[in-house]
Design a protein around this motif. Structure first.
Motif, short mmCIF file in Angstrom:
data_model
loop_
_atom_site.label_atom_id
_atom_site.label_comp_id
_atom_site.label_asym_id
_atom_site.label_seq_id
_atom_site.Cartn_x
_atom_site.Cartn_y
_atom_site.Cartn_z
N LYS A 1 0.81 -1.22 0.00
CA LYS A 1 0.00 0.00 0.00
C LYS A 1 0.85 1.28 0.00
O LYS A 1 0.31 2.37 -0.13
CB LYS A 1 -0.94 0.02 1.20
CG LYS A 1 -1.99 -1.10 1.18
CD LYS A 1 -2.93 -0.99 2.37
CE LYS A 1 -4.00 -2.08 2.32
NZ LYS A 1 -4.94 -1.98 3.47
N GLU A 2 2.16 1.12 0.17
CA GLU A 2 3.05 2.28 0.22
C GLU A 2 3.68 2.49 -1.16
O GLU A 2 4.89 2.40 -1.35
CB GLU A 2 4.12 2.07 1.29
CG GLU A 2 3.52 1.95 2.69
CD GLU A 2 4.56 1.61 3.74
OE1 GLU A 2 4.90 2.50 4.54
OE2 GLU A 2 5.03 0.46 3.76
N ALA A 3 2.82 2.78 -2.13
CA ALA A 3 3.25 2.88 -3.53
C ALA A 3 4.25 4.01 -3.74
O ALA A 3 5.22 3.87 -4.51
CB ALA A 3 2.04 3.08 -4.43
N HIS B 1 0.53 10.85 -7.42
CA HIS B 1 0.34 11.09 -5.98
C HIS B 1 0.82 12.47 -5.55
O HIS B 1 0.92 12.74 -4.34
CB HIS B 1 1.04 10.01 -5.17
CG HIS B 1 0.36 8.68 -5.21
ND1 HIS B 1 0.48 7.79 -6.27
CD2 HIS B 1 -0.48 8.08 -4.32
CE1 HIS B 1 -0.22 6.71 -6.03
NE2 HIS B 1 -0.82 6.86 -4.86
#
Length: 406
Positions: free
Chosen positions: A63-65, A102
């Motif tokens: 989840k820590e892209a 992001h």
């Protein structure tokens, strides 16, 4: 993010790797591993840096892209610094897209700069310019502004646009001064040194003199017929004829250019073109064939007329014939030119940058090593080659293709 990680990141951004390590050297969590890797890269231990960054990428969760993408960019930067030019460009592009999506605009721009610097190093100037045009340097922090302008300098120097290069160098100096990072300032100083180091040697009417890159640019725009032994072409202000794959014809053209306006004897041409001391009838016949081929290739630029003792070059438009040669004559100049940047290169990276086979590059490296001009360290795939700067040898700016474009 805790205070130690934040402080370490700020230290790295300011070019203080030891200060960063003082804060995270004993930690093995993912952010600390990534920062330790970047710190080791700044200290020059690229092997350890690569291992730490890869460990960090594995330690970050799925989840820590953004964090994983930053690790990919860091690994690409380490690969570039160690001249591993075969790293997967698609992975870097995917990481850049993730960062952009992001909102991490700065690291996305850094990824783009890495892509462009690799393209520049392997001579794909058109692709490098297209990629660089996608960035707006005014919106970047000083560090990336300086990097951006250094890339502009590199492209302009290879295109012999020295006015553009010097203007970009001035902007890079301002950015490096604002960033306050010694390594970046040293890179700017190195680029300035290249601009002010002889890039070629002019041979005309029996005399020689060294030329700066500005002088080379002026010469090529002067209207003279130039036998360019650096880029393996014959050219005037309007037409360029490549002899890159015709070494015999290039040797003949250079001999005729050096002697102009006089002629060159057949025996002298045989010695230059075929590297044989004595010319028999078969070699004279071969010389006539090669001169005919040269005459056909240069028909839009010059004629090659027969004289009683040999042949002479007769320009069609130009009033002067000159030869442009490297400042230092060296059989393996292409390989040596890249090694003089002070970095350690693998033979595969040199082959990619030169557009040659790895075996050809390896033979050149072996010959240079036997002459004491280069040295190797490591074994197998980790083997790297390096050399101290050669006086008067200004890297590979005037090498032939692939620097001509894509």
């Amino acid at each position: 993010m805790d205070s130690l990680i934040t402080a370490a990141a700020r230290a790295l951004a300011a070019g203080d790797p030891l200060g960063a390590l003082n804060r995270v050297a004993l930690r093995d969590d993912a952010p600390a591993l990534a920062l330790r890797g970047i710190a080791m890269a700044q200290l020059g231990d690229l092997v350890r840096a690569k291992a730490l960054v890869r460990s960090a990428a594995r330690a970050f969760g799925p989840k820590e892209a953004v964090a994983r993408a930053r690790c990919v960019v860091a690994e690409a930067e380490i690969a570039f610094a160690s001249r591993e030019l075969g790293w997967p460009a698609k992975a870097l592009d995917a990481a850049r897209s993730t960062l952009q999506a992001h909102g991490d605009r700065v690291n996305a721009a850094h990824a783009r700069h890495l892509e462009v610097r690799r393209l520049l190093l392997i001579g794909r100037l058109d692709a490098a310019e297209r990629a660089l045009a996608l960035l707006e340097p005014a919106s970047l922090p000083p560090t990336l502004q300086a990097v951006h302008e250094l890339i502009v300098v590199g492209i302009a120097m290879r295109r012999l646009q020295t006015r553009t290069a010097r203007a970009a160098l001035a902007r890079a100096e301002r950015g490096a001064r604002l960033a306050g990072i010694p390594a970046l300032a040293a890179e700017v100083e190195s680029a300035s040194l290249v601009l002010n180091t002889p890039a070629a040697r002019l041979i005309a009417r029996g005399e020689e003199r060294l030329l700066l890159l500005d002088d080379v640019e002026a010469l090529l725009a002067s209207g003279a017929l130039v036998v360019d032994a650096c880029r393996h072409v014959v050219r005037d202000a309007r037409t360029v004829v490549s002899l890159a794959k015709r070494p015999v014809l290039l040797a003949l053209a250079r001999a005729l250019g050096e002697a102009w306006p006089a002629d060159v004897s057949r025996d002298a041409l045989v010695a230059r073109a075929f590297r044989l001391k004595r010319a028999d009838e078969s070699l004279r016949a071969r010389l006539r064939v090669e001169v005919g081929r040269l005459r056909a290739l240069l028909r839009t630029l010059a004629g090659v007329s027969a004289t009683k003792r040999g042949f002479a070059l007769v320009p069609l438009r130009a009033g002067e014939v000159v030869v442009l040669a490297r400042p230092v004559e060296e059989r393996h100049a292409g390989v040596l030119g890249f090694l003089t940047d002070g970095e350690s290169w693998s033979s595969s990276a040199l082959a990619l940058a030169l557009g040659a086979s790895q075996r050809t590059v390896q033979r050149s490296l072996d010959a240079l090593a036997a002459a004491g001009k280069v040295q190797a360290f490591g074994r197998g795939r980790a083997r790297r080659w390096t050399t101290p700067p050669v006086p008067g040898f200004t890297t590979g700016l005037l090498l032939p293709a692939p620097f001509a474009g894509d």
